[in-house]
Design an enzyme around this catalytic site. Structure first.
Site, short mmCIF file in Angstrom:
data_model
loop_
_atom_site.label_atom_id
_atom_site.label_comp_id
_atom_site.label_asym_id
_atom_site.label_seq_id
_atom_site.Cartn_x
_atom_site.Cartn_y
_atom_site.Cartn_z
N ARG A 124 112.11 19.57 -84.33
CA ARG A 124 110.84 19.53 -83.57
C ARG A 124 110.59 20.83 -82.80
O ARG A 124 109.94 20.82 -81.77
CB ARG A 124 110.79 18.34 -82.62
CG ARG A 124 110.86 17.02 -83.32
CD ARG A 124 110.14 15.94 -82.56
NE ARG A 124 109.99 14.77 -83.38
CZ ARG A 124 110.85 13.74 -83.36
NH1 ARG A 124 111.87 13.75 -82.55
NH2 ARG A 124 110.65 12.72 -84.15
N LYS A 146 100.92 33.15 -86.36
CA LYS A 146 100.52 32.40 -87.56
C LYS A 146 101.74 32.21 -88.44
O LYS A 146 102.41 33.19 -88.79
CB LYS A 146 99.44 33.16 -88.34
CG LYS A 146 98.05 32.97 -87.79
CD LYS A 146 97.03 33.53 -88.76
CE LYS A 146 95.62 33.33 -88.23
NZ LYS A 146 94.60 33.95 -89.09
N GLU A 188 95.64 47.49 -93.56
CA GLU A 188 95.41 46.76 -92.30
C GLU A 188 95.13 47.75 -91.16
O GLU A 188 94.31 47.47 -90.29
CB GLU A 188 96.61 45.88 -91.93
CG GLU A 188 96.95 44.79 -92.94
CD GLU A 188 95.91 43.67 -93.05
OE1 GLU A 188 95.08 43.51 -92.13
OE2 GLU A 188 95.94 42.96 -94.07
N LYS A 230 95.49 44.02 -81.85
CA LYS A 230 95.76 42.63 -82.26
C LYS A 230 96.08 41.76 -81.06
O LYS A 230 95.60 40.63 -80.95
CB LYS A 230 96.90 42.59 -83.29
CG LYS A 230 97.26 41.15 -83.66
CD LYS A 230 97.30 40.85 -85.10
CE LYS A 230 97.43 39.35 -85.35
NZ LYS A 230 97.96 39.02 -86.64
N GLU A 240 92.31 31.03 -83.36
CA GLU A 240 91.24 31.41 -84.29
C GLU A 240 90.04 30.45 -84.27
O GLU A 240 89.64 29.88 -85.28
CB GLU A 240 91.78 31.54 -85.72
CG GLU A 240 90.84 32.35 -86.61
CD GLU A 240 91.45 32.77 -87.93
OE1 GLU A 240 92.47 33.46 -87.92
OE2 GLU A 240 90.90 32.38 -88.96
N ARG A 244 89.06 35.82 -83.25
CA ARG A 244 90.19 36.20 -84.13
C ARG A 244 89.75 36.34 -85.58
O ARG A 244 90.40 37.02 -86.36
CB ARG A 244 91.34 35.19 -83.95
CG ARG A 244 92.61 35.62 -84.67
CD ARG A 244 93.83 34.85 -84.22
NE ARG A 244 95.00 35.24 -84.98
CZ ARG A 244 96.23 34.87 -84.72
NH1 ARG A 244 96.48 34.10 -83.68
NH2 ARG A 244 97.25 35.27 -85.46
N ASN A 248 89.92 39.07 -90.11
CA ASN A 248 89.84 38.79 -91.54
C ASN A 248 88.85 39.71 -92.24
O ASN A 248 88.49 39.45 -93.40
CB ASN A 248 89.44 37.33 -91.76
CG ASN A 248 90.50 36.40 -91.24
OD1 ASN A 248 91.70 36.67 -91.38
ND2 ASN A 248 90.09 35.33 -90.58
N HIS A 251 89.18 40.39 -95.88
CA HIS A 251 90.16 39.45 -96.42
C HIS A 251 89.54 38.33 -97.25
O HIS A 251 90.20 37.78 -98.12
CB HIS A 251 91.00 38.84 -95.30
CG HIS A 251 92.03 39.79 -94.74
ND1 HIS A 251 91.68 41.01 -94.21
CD2 HIS A 251 93.38 39.72 -94.65
CE1 HIS A 251 92.78 41.64 -93.82
NE2 HIS A 251 93.82 40.88 -94.07
N HIS A 255 91.30 38.13 -100.66
CA HIS A 255 92.16 37.03 -101.13
C HIS A 255 91.68 36.51 -102.48
O HIS A 255 92.49 36.21 -103.36
CB HIS A 255 92.15 35.87 -100.12
CG HIS A 255 92.97 36.14 -98.89
ND1 HIS A 255 92.72 35.57 -97.68
CD2 HIS A 255 94.07 36.91 -98.70
CE1 HIS A 255 93.59 36.00 -96.79
NE2 HIS A 255 94.42 36.81 -97.39
N HIS A 267 98.15 42.66 -101.78
CA HIS A 267 97.32 42.24 -100.65
C HIS A 267 96.48 43.42 -100.14
O HIS A 267 95.27 43.30 -99.94
CB HIS A 267 98.21 41.69 -99.54
CG HIS A 267 97.45 41.24 -98.33
ND1 HIS A 267 96.65 40.13 -98.35
CD2 HIS A 267 97.35 41.76 -97.08
CE1 HIS A 267 96.09 39.97 -97.15
NE2 HIS A 267 96.50 40.96 -96.37
N1 GLY Z 1 96.34 38.24 -89.98
C1 GLY Z 1 95.22 37.72 -89.28
C2 GLY Z 1 95.59 37.01 -88.03
O1 GLY Z 1 96.73 37.04 -87.59
O2 GLY Z 1 94.74 36.36 -87.47
#
Ligand code: GLY
Length: 364
Positions: A124, A146, A188, A230, A240, A244, A248, A251, A255, A267
């Site tokens: 947990r 993430k 990036e 970031k 997000e 946030r 993207n 992206h 993707h 990528h």
């Molecule tokens: N890689 C995009 C983010 O961390 O939101």
């Protein structure tokens, strides 16, 4: 060593430091021993990173008195699935790990996302630290919590938001990074310039040759700038809900292109093409001046990233992949578009009819 604090809403997560430097192993292990005490420290890494750097990290952690073990899984995106997560959890149990253990993600994006995923659920949840070894992981995936594994339906479809206790980005790991991996991170870095920092974009335009030869002073400066961008976005919108999403940029189509190429496009290559497409959509919709769109295309070309979409990838296939994007709402595909370099916005929904000519206009 530079240090950046990620200040998070206490109701959601704890705040943490990102430490960035060159050849910082000795200081890093001392900081882990001092600030991140645990009954057990378990390094989770992949076969490539372990071969190159695992024994040295393990020895350094032992030297500062930590009770440390290592779990390795095969390198590559194919490992980023629920079976590997279950295998890692099983190995943690065999090693006698429990709630008082701390996991250390040592590697690129796959290692970081997978370790964070396991950490968020094992017993947990147990704490974890990120030691990113790729440029992409250092400027992006190791920051912001993430975590994910892939499903047969697509990438990162099963995951959590679960913040690390610390991030240690040692740029000396980049010296062993293959060119295509370096380019994933470079895409990036260019993205951060486009979405947040026109001055950094200019710095990249003026110094791309130095970036490509991995000039250590310039790289340190760029990694720090990206981490600051970031962290300030994650601080405002950890889960997000809005802001946030600008991370993207490039992206959404990126993707779709990666998947449509059966992942022969990396990528970074997918994102590079996606960034050009988003700039072209912005221009065609009357938001972005053509001179800015041209600068974006030029910098991507100078970075050695692709600017043209291979004819093997059918437009209908790309569009139907876009419709499966996990960030869509209903049938609406959100695209991050630009008003200027450094001024993005999330569009309320783009029609396939606008995207099709842009894809066709980018053919080889
Ligand atoms: N890689 C995009 C983010 O961390 O939101």
């Amino acid at each position: 060593m530079r240090s950046i604090k990620v200040n998070l809403d206490k109701k959601l997560s704890s705040s943490y430091e990102i430490c960035i430097g060159n050849a910082i192993l000795d200081r890093m292990v001392l900081l882990i021993a001092k600030n991140h005490k645990a009954g057990r420290h378990i390094v989770i890494t992949d076969s490539n990173v372990n071969k190159l750097h695992g024994p040295k990290l393990l020895a350094a952690l032992k030297d500062v008195g930590l009770n440390v073990d290592l779990i390795e899984f095969p390198a590559g995106e194919a490992s980023k699935n629920i079976n590997t997560a279950v295998d890692i959890a099983g190995k943690l149990l065999e090693l006698g790990a429990g709630r008082n253990s701390l996991l250390i993600a040592f590697g690129g994006g796959v290692v970081g996302d997978l370790t964070g995923f396991v950490a968020s659920m094992f017993m947990r949840s147990v704490p974890y630290i990120q030691i990113p070894t790729t440029l992409l992981a250092q400027v992006d995936s190791s920051i912001g919590g993430k975590t994910a594994v892939d499903l047969p339906y697509g990438k990162n479809l099963l995951g959590t938001f679960y913040q690390p206790q610390a991030v240690f980005a040692d740029l000396s790991y980049l010296t062993t990074l293959p060119e295509n991996e370096f380019n994933n991170g470079l895409a990036e870095i260019i993205k951060y310039g486009i979405i947040d920092d026109a001055k950094m974009f200019r710095l990249l335009e003026d110094n791309m040759d130095q970036v490509k030869i991995k000039d250590p002073v310039l790289l340190l400066k760029l990694v720090e700038m990206c981490c600051r961008i970031k962290k300030s976005i994650v601080e405002i919108d950890e889960k997000e809900q809005g802001l946030r999403r600008i991370l993207n940029y490039g992206h959404t189509l990126g993707h779709a292109l990666e998947a449509q190429s059966n992942f022969t496009l990396s990528h970074g290559e997918g994102v590079a093409l996606g960034m050009i497409a988003a700039a072209r959509i912005s221009e065609n919709s009357g938001y972005l001046e053509s001179s800015s769109r041209e600068r974006i295309e030029k910098i991507i070309q100078k970075a050695g990233l692709p600017c043209r979409i291979n004819n093997n990838m059918a437009t209908e296939g790309i569009i139907s992949r876009l419709k499966m994007d996990k960030k869509k709402e209903g049938d609406i595909i959100h695209f991050v578009l630009l008003k200027k370099i450094g001024m993005p916005f999330v569009n309320g929904g783009i029609d396939g009819k606008i995207i099709t000519p842009v894809i066709e206009g980018m053919r080889e």
